[in-house]
Design an enzyme around this catalytic site. Structure first.
Site, PDB file in Angstrom:
ATOM      1  N   TYR A   1       0.881  -1.284   0.117  1.00  0.00           N
ATOM      2  CA  TYR A   1       0.026  -0.065  -0.114  1.00  0.00           C
ATOM      3  C   TYR A   1       0.947   1.298  -0.068  1.00  0.00           C
ATOM      4  O   TYR A   1       1.907   1.287   0.726  1.00  0.00           O
ATOM      5  CB  TYR A   1      -0.802   0.022   1.161  1.00  0.00           C
ATOM      6  CG  TYR A   1      -1.896   1.325   1.420  1.00  0.00           C
ATOM      7  CD1 TYR A   1      -2.904   1.310   0.902  1.00  0.00           C
ATOM      8  CD2 TYR A   1      -1.276   2.394   1.971  1.00  0.00           C
ATOM      9  CE1 TYR A   1      -3.822   2.570   0.971  1.00  0.00           C
ATOM     10  CE2 TYR A   1      -1.979   3.586   2.143  1.00  0.00           C
ATOM     11  CZ  TYR A   1      -3.326   3.674   1.434  1.00  0.00           C
ATOM     12  OH  TYR A   1      -3.999   4.864   1.585  1.00  0.00           O
TER      13      TYR A   1
ATOM     14  N   GLU B   1      -3.532   7.319  -4.170  1.00  0.00           N
ATOM     15  CA  GLU B   1      -3.489   6.143  -3.536  1.00  0.00           C
ATOM     16  C   GLU B   1      -3.235   4.941  -4.273  1.00  0.00           C
ATOM     17  O   GLU B   1      -4.065   4.866  -5.526  1.00  0.00           O
ATOM     18  CB  GLU B   1      -4.972   5.792  -2.742  1.00  0.00           C
ATOM     19  CG  GLU B   1      -4.587   4.621  -1.912  1.00  0.00           C
ATOM     20  CD  GLU B   1      -6.076   4.385  -1.119  1.00  0.00           C
ATOM     21  OE1 GLU B   1      -5.978   4.518   0.102  1.00  0.00           O
ATOM     22  OE2 GLU B   1      -7.107   4.116  -1.761  1.00  0.00           O
TER      23      GLU B   1
END
Length: 251
Positions: free
Chosen positions: A109, A197
């Site tokens: 992530y 993101e």
């Protein structure tokens, strides 16, 4: 302003962030044409809506034949899709993204945003990708790593390398992550974004890092400086179909 995944990946590719080849489609037939143009024997078909959690809602399908691609696209297009991130609303699916299916060794992530508390642009990263980052923060907060960027010095390569090693990456992967983070930082600043993101930022079986999914939000207050971003946001269903007809390439 929010953007679809395929639009986010177009921005990523522009700033040197690796993404899998892909094409958008507005019909099952266009999805089949996209798969044939991409080549290979395995594809992902992904509904394009402004919400995460599409996989659990049936909006992400792995396909091993063009017949499966056609069926997956037909099941998504023209329907309304509600996910746990859609705020209780069912969102219309007007486009699907057809991409190469990749062999994933590990999911990471990575995000960049403005941290209101520290008043700094910050990176948030975790070796536990592919899941909701809030869940990681609740269950294993030690897996969350944060970098605050000095607004005078900017992002430094040594910060990227440290983050890579904190996540257990090897030297070659640290070099790749550094390039990705520097590209994200440049994209974030030059396009006046509020959030980027990558979830997941995947390590493929080959050891290569690649952004398999992406979310981009821009600052509405800076819209007047970025007419191209505003045009992307305002892409209507008719325009989207036209875009699909000319087969947008992601790289």
């Amino acid at each position: 302003m929010n953007f679809h995944e395929y639009q986010a990946k177009e921005l990523f590719a522009e700033f040197g962030i690796p993404v899998p080849p892909g094409k958008v489609a507005a019909s099952p037939e266009q999805a089949v044409d996209a798969a044939k143009a991409l080549g290979g024997s395995q594809w992902m078909v992904k509904a394009q809506i402004h919400a995460g959690g599409r996989g659990k809602a049936g909006g992400v399908k792995f396909c091993k034949s063009t017949d499966e691609v056609k069926a997956a696209a037909a099941a998504m297009l023209g329907r309304d899709m509600e996910t746990y991130q859609s705020g209780g609303r069912a969102l219309p699916v007007n486009l699907v993204l057809v991409t190469d299916a990749t062999n994933i060794a590990k999911e990471l992530y990575l995000s960049i945003l403005v941290d209101r508390d520290s008043k700094a642009v910050s990176f948030i990263a975790s070796a536990q990708g592919g899941v909701d980052i809030e869940q990681v923060a609740r269950e294993t907060p030690e897996d969350i790593h944060t970098i605050e960027i000095n607004f005078v010095e900017g992002l430094q390569p040594y910060q990227c390398r440290k983050l890579a090693f904190d996540m257990g990456l090897d030297a070659k992967q640290a070099t790749q992550l550094t390039k990705i983070m520097l590209g994200l930082y440049k994209l974030f600043n030059e396009r006046d974004l509020a959030l980027v993101e990558l979830n997941p930022l995947a390590i493929l079986d080959s050891g290569v890092l690649m952004a398999l999914d992406g979310k981009v939000n821009s600052d509405d207050n800076a819209e007047f400086r970025h007419p191209k971003l505003a045009a992307m946001r305002d892409l209507s269903q008719e325009d989207a179909a036209e875009a699909a007809a000319v087969q947008h390439n992601l790289n």
